[in-house]
Design a protein around this motif. Structure first.
Motif, PDB file in Angstrom:
ATOM      1  N   LEU A 311      35.645 208.658  10.661  1.00 52.77           N
ATOM      2  CA  LEU A 311      36.561 207.950  11.548  1.00 52.77           C
ATOM      3  C   LEU A 311      38.002 208.378  11.310  1.00 52.77           C
ATOM      4  O   LEU A 311      38.764 208.601  12.253  1.00 52.77           O
ATOM      5  CB  LEU A 311      36.428 206.437  11.339  1.00 52.77           C
ATOM      6  N   LEU A 312      38.372 208.493  10.035  1.00 50.57           N
ATOM      7  CA  LEU A 312      39.725 208.919   9.688  1.00 50.57           C
ATOM      8  C   LEU A 312      39.980 210.337  10.184  1.00 50.57           C
ATOM      9  O   LEU A 312      41.018 210.627  10.796  1.00 50.57           O
ATOM     10  CB  LEU A 312      39.917 208.835   8.174  1.00 50.57           C
ATOM     11  N   GLU A 313      39.018 211.225   9.941  1.00 49.52           N
ATOM     12  CA  GLU A 313      39.174 212.627  10.319  1.00 49.52           C
ATOM     13  C   GLU A 313      39.257 212.796  11.837  1.00 49.52           C
ATOM     14  O   GLU A 313      40.119 213.513  12.355  1.00 49.52           O
ATOM     15  CB  GLU A 313      37.998 213.442   9.772  1.00 49.52           C
ATOM     16  N   GLY A 314      38.361 212.127  12.557  1.00 50.24           N
ATOM     17  CA  GLY A 314      38.278 212.320  13.994  1.00 50.24           C
ATOM     18  C   GLY A 314      39.472 211.789  14.765  1.00 50.24           C
ATOM     19  O   GLY A 314      39.752 212.264  15.871  1.00 50.24           O
ATOM     20  N   ASN A 315      40.178 210.819  14.200  1.00 48.45           N
ATOM     21  CA  ASN A 315      41.268 210.188  14.943  1.00 48.45           C
ATOM     22  C   ASN A 315      42.650 210.438  14.346  1.00 48.45           C
ATOM     23  O   ASN A 315      43.649 209.974  14.897  1.00 48.45           O
ATOM     24  CB  ASN A 315      41.033 208.668  15.024  1.00 48.45           C
ATOM     25  N   PHE A 316      42.702 211.172  13.221  1.00 46.03           N
ATOM     26  CA  PHE A 316      43.978 211.314  12.522  1.00 46.03           C
ATOM     27  C   PHE A 316      44.974 212.160  13.301  1.00 46.03           C
ATOM     28  O   PHE A 316      46.178 211.886  13.290  1.00 46.03           O
ATOM     29  CB  PHE A 316      43.750 211.909  11.128  1.00 46.03           C
ATOM     30  N   ALA A 317      44.483 213.199  13.992  1.00 43.19           N
ATOM     31  CA  ALA A 317      45.399 214.038  14.767  1.00 43.19           C
ATOM     32  C   ALA A 317      46.051 213.230  15.889  1.00 43.19           C
ATOM     33  O   ALA A 317      47.265 213.330  16.122  1.00 43.19           O
ATOM     34  CB  ALA A 317      44.651 215.239  15.346  1.00 43.19           C
ATOM     35  N   LEU A 318      45.248 212.418  16.577  1.00 46.01           N
ATOM     36  CA  LEU A 318      45.804 211.559  17.628  1.00 46.01           C
ATOM     37  C   LEU A 318      46.751 210.525  17.041  1.00 46.01           C
ATOM     38  O   LEU A 318      47.794 210.203  17.620  1.00 46.01           O
ATOM     39  CB  LEU A 318      44.673 210.861  18.387  1.00 46.01           C
ATOM     40  N   PHE A 319      46.394 209.980  15.873  1.00 51.15           N
ATOM     41  CA  PHE A 319      47.232 208.969  15.221  1.00 51.15           C
ATOM     42  C   PHE A 319      48.601 209.557  14.860  1.00 51.15           C
ATOM     43  O   PHE A 319      49.640 208.925  15.095  1.00 51.15           O
ATOM     44  CB  PHE A 319      46.517 208.453  13.972  1.00 51.15           C
ATOM     45  N   ALA A 465      50.641 200.250  24.098  1.00 51.84           N
ATOM     46  CA  ALA A 465      50.592 199.576  22.796  1.00 51.84           C
ATOM     47  C   ALA A 465      49.158 199.358  22.339  1.00 51.84           C
ATOM     48  O   ALA A 465      48.857 199.400  21.132  1.00 51.84           O
ATOM     49  CB  ALA A 465      51.339 198.246  22.869  1.00 51.84           C
ATOM     50  N   GLU A 466      48.239 199.129  23.297  1.00 53.93           N
ATOM     51  CA  GLU A 466      46.828 198.917  22.941  1.00 53.93           C
ATOM     52  C   GLU A 466      46.217 200.152  22.283  1.00 53.93           C
ATOM     53  O   GLU A 466      45.378 200.035  21.387  1.00 53.93           O
ATOM     54  CB  GLU A 466      46.018 198.552  24.191  1.00 53.93           C
ATOM     55  N   VAL A 467      46.654 201.345  22.701  1.00 54.60           N
ATOM     56  CA  VAL A 467      46.155 202.588  22.088  1.00 54.60           C
ATOM     57  C   VAL A 467      46.649 202.707  20.659  1.00 54.60           C
ATOM     58  O   VAL A 467      45.894 203.108  19.753  1.00 54.60           O
ATOM     59  CB  VAL A 467      46.585 203.807  22.929  1.00 54.60           C
ATOM     60  N   ASP A 468      47.907 202.352  20.425  1.00 49.93           N
ATOM     61  CA  ASP A 468      48.443 202.392  19.064  1.00 49.93           C
ATOM     62  C   ASP A 468      47.664 201.461  18.136  1.00 49.93           C
ATOM     63  O   ASP A 468      47.339 201.826  16.999  1.00 49.93           O
ATOM     64  CB  ASP A 468      49.925 202.009  19.058  1.00 49.93           C
ATOM     65  N   ILE A 469      47.378 200.270  18.606  1.00 53.22           N
ATOM     66  CA  ILE A 469      46.614 199.315  17.789  1.00 53.22           C
ATOM     67  C   ILE A 469      45.212 199.843  17.521  1.00 53.22           C
ATOM     68  O   ILE A 469      44.695 199.767  16.391  1.00 53.22           O
ATOM     69  CB  ILE A 469      46.551 197.939  18.500  1.00 53.22           C
ATOM     70  N   THR A 470      44.579 200.408  18.552  1.00 56.08           N
ATOM     71  CA  THR A 470      43.224 200.956  18.389  1.00 56.08           C
ATOM     72  C   THR A 470      43.203 202.082  17.369  1.00 56.08           C
ATOM     73  O   THR A 470      42.312 202.149  16.507  1.00 56.08           O
ATOM     74  CB  THR A 470      42.701 201.475  19.743  1.00 56.08           C
ATOM     75  N   LEU A 471      44.192 202.979  17.414  1.00 53.51           N
ATOM     76  CA  LEU A 471      44.255 204.094  16.459  1.00 53.51           C
ATOM     77  C   LEU A 471      44.473 203.585  15.033  1.00 53.51           C
ATOM     78  O   LEU A 471      43.898 204.129  14.077  1.00 53.51           O
ATOM     79  CB  LEU A 471      45.372 205.057  16.858  1.00 53.51           C
ATOM     80  N   LYS A 472      45.276 202.543  14.868  1.00 49.35           N
ATOM     81  CA  LYS A 472      45.480 201.973  13.534  1.00 49.35           C
ATOM     82  C   LYS A 472      44.183 201.388  12.972  1.00 49.35           C
ATOM     83  O   LYS A 472      43.882 201.533  11.781  1.00 49.35           O
ATOM     84  CB  LYS A 472      46.559 200.894  13.582  1.00 49.35           C
ATOM     85  N   VAL A 473      43.407 200.735  13.832  1.00 48.35           N
ATOM     86  CA  VAL A 473      42.113 200.195  13.383  1.00 48.35           C
ATOM     87  C   VAL A 473      41.159 201.324  13.004  1.00 48.35           C
ATOM     88  O   VAL A 473      40.455 201.255  11.979  1.00 48.35           O
ATOM     89  CB  VAL A 473      41.492 199.324  14.495  1.00 48.35           C
ATOM     90  N   LEU A 474      41.161 202.408  13.790  1.00 50.68           N
ATOM     91  CA  LEU A 474      40.212 203.503  13.569  1.00 50.68           C
ATOM     92  C   LEU A 474      40.519 204.325  12.326  1.00 50.68           C
ATOM     93  O   LEU A 474      39.621 204.931  11.749  1.00 50.68           O
ATOM     94  CB  LEU A 474      40.182 204.413  14.798  1.00 50.68           C
ATOM     95  N   VAL A 475      41.789 204.385  11.896  1.00 55.70           N
ATOM     96  CA  VAL A 475      42.132 205.181  10.715  1.00 55.70           C
ATOM     97  C   VAL A 475      42.400 204.326   9.485  1.00 55.70           C
ATOM     98  O   VAL A 475      42.631 204.871   8.403  1.00 55.70           O
ATOM     99  CB  VAL A 475      43.356 206.091  10.977  1.00 55.70           C
TER     100      VAL A 475
END
Length: 527
Positions: A311-319, A465-475
């Motif tokens: 999860l961390l790896e897959g979403n870190f670039a977007l984060f 803002a919802e995308v930012d919150i989602t990315l924080k949860v995913l990483v």
């Protein structure tokens, strides 16, 4: 346990009562020398692990970003590709493991032919993953087909390579040493994958597309200016697509070179590679490996911990690109993490030798938790992010080294309790990878769908803002939760250092008894 102790005492007594002569001593020394690996052998073996990590790192960090922002797929279709590709990859692992376990012995072994034959088609399919086809209607089918094909061919490389650990030497110490070499090279492989893909692609980032709030903030732009921006964006996007193809071409060349070095520098032991028990059916293999308690618990531990890191790896670039705002620096942040992991691999090898593998898993996995918390709590500061990322690499190194160093211990434990069942090592490795890959496919699919539901804007200059919150949860929140579940299961894992050393002694005695029978046959032939 009492039975095992009794068996050990009996074996020790029988060994003490055996007659010793000079010929048998010479044969025993010859056997010991044959099991010892040179540094060159270990390096050649270790280099074979780089292709899996280089391609896996490039796909893990960049494929989601590529599908969304470069290939311009809808997030829903991107999630389908990521999920189906990973799920298919998971299914191929036990299938290939089953076929490998039934493979006949050849002049070069049982594992190496799989590696040699799969390499050319694997690099071709990998290259085509990063190519944007000239049509729009069937791009989803294109990426899904070549992604699944590459995962299948890479499995034909990696499952035999992983099982090769058990066949390069029968000595546990030599296998552990070779595994340490392998993990060091594999982490270097992740650095190469991050550096090649990140640095080449990072130099040609496509221009972002203004979102609704960006347009409202800049309503003074004329239609002519917008048209000019669109033209510049198209040119920049084409350059980015070319950069992805160049990076994939370089990675393909490294893949082929590593396969050649592995094939030329490693020799399988025929005695340990030849299956001695009857071949099992596919479902018998599942029942066999999952019926061994320590193996099932180890799989569950690293199922949850690997899910966290996926999860961390897959979403870190977007984060990094959107939540932290480091659109032009995310590849450098990833590189810092992998360089730190490379530098700390020797430390973790020393730590597990000194304090035991189970303790090392606890300390190493928990070491990355503060990073996951800090990275979402600190304000967008590039220097602080670099420092925190370097610290996170310490935990990433443990995540690379420890699972593969513990798996041979489980296989040894199985052999101690099931001395009549041999030649099934590939099944343990393939099912081990199956569960982690299947779960990672589910996690990647869910995470991409979550971004879609949150309103992700492809190539957007900013995100809701919802995308930012989602990315924080995913990483952060989700990986920490999964890590805690995995470490809770680890508490019940029964193979500690005492049991591991006991298994090593019992297996050595079994080999000595088998060698003594072989020696007696050789001596009788000499006489």
């Amino acid at each position: 346990m009492a039975k095992g102790e009794g068996g050990e005492q009996y074996s020790n007594a029988s060994l003490l009562n055996k007659p010793v002569d000079s010929d048998s001593i010479k044969l025993s020394r010859k056997h010991e020398q044959r099991n010892r690996l040179s540094v060159c052998n270990k390096i050649c073996y270790a280099i074979g692990g780089a292709p899996y990590q280089i391609t896996g790192c490039a796909l893990g960090f960049f494929l989601q970003l590529y599908l969304l922002d470069v290939a311009q797929l809808d997030p829903f279709y991107a999630s389908i590709i990521l999920f189906v590709g990973r799920a298919w990859d998971a299914i191929t692992d036990p299938t290939v493991g089953f076929l490998v376990s039934r493979s006949p012995w050849t002049r070069v072994g049982r594992m190496l032919p799989w590696i040699l034959l799969s390499t050319p088609l694997a690099v071709l399919s990998y290259f085509l993953i990063w190519y944007v086809p000239p049509f729009e209607d069937h791009k989803v089918i294109w990426y899904l087909f070549f992604y699944c094909l590459f995962q299948t061919l890479q499995t034909c490389f990696h499952v035999p390579y992983s099982a090769l650990t058990m066949f390069i030497s029968s000595e546990q110490k030599e296998r552990d040493s070779a595994t340490a070499y392998r993990m060091t090279v594999e982490v270097l492989g992740t650095v190469l994958g991050t550096a090649i893909q990140g640095q080449i692609v990072g130099m040609v980032n496509p221009r972002c597309v203004p979102g609704p709030k960006d347009i409202l903030a800049d309503v003074s732009n004329s239609s002519a200016s917008a048209s000019l921006n669109d033209t510049e964006h198209a040119i920049s996007l084409e350059h980015t697509r070319t950069a992805y193809m160049i990076a994939s071409g370089v990675i393909c060349l490294i893949y082929v070179l590593c396969a050649i070095i592995l094939f030329c520098g490693v020799r399988e032991q025929k005695e340990s590679s030849r299956p001695k028990s009857e071949p099992l059916s596919f479902f018998q293999g599942i029942k066999l490996v999952m019926g061994h308690g320590p193996y099932a618990k180890l799989v569950m531990v690293f199922l949850f911990t690997s899910l966290a890191f996926m999860l961390l790896e897959g979403n870190f670039a977007l984060f990094c690109s959107y939540t932290l705002g480091f659109r032009n620096d995310f590849q450098n942040i990833l590189l810092i993490i992998m360089l730190s992991a490379t530098l700390t691999i020797p430390f973790w090898q020393w730590f597990l030798t000194k304090f035991g593998k189970k303790t090392a898993v606890y300390v190493g996995t928990l070491a990355v938790v503060p990073f996951m918390i800090l990275v979402v709590c600190i304000k967008s500061n590039l220097i602080v992010t670099y420092i925190v990322s370097f610290a996170a690499g310490v935990g990433v190194a443990a995540a690379f080294l420890l699972p593969w160093s513990m798996l041979p211990d489980v296989v040894d434990d199985f052999q101690v309790h099931n001395p009549q069942a041999t030649g099934h090592e590939a099944l343990f490795y393939s099912f081990y990878v199956f569960f982690t890959k299947f779960a990672s496919g589910v996690s990647l699919g869910i995470s991409t769908l979550s971004l879609d539901f949150a309103g992700y804007i492809s190539r957007g200059c900013s995100q809701p803002a919802e995308v930012d919150i989602t990315l924080k949860v995913l990483v952060s929140a989700a990986p920490i939760f999964l890590i805690m579940i995995g470490l809770t299961i680890l508490y019940t894992y029964p193979i500690d250092e005492e049991r591991r050393q006991g298994n090593r002694k019992l297996l050595q005695e079994q080999r000595d008894e088998a060698d003594s029978e072989t020696e007696s046959t050789e001596l009788s032939n000499i006489i």
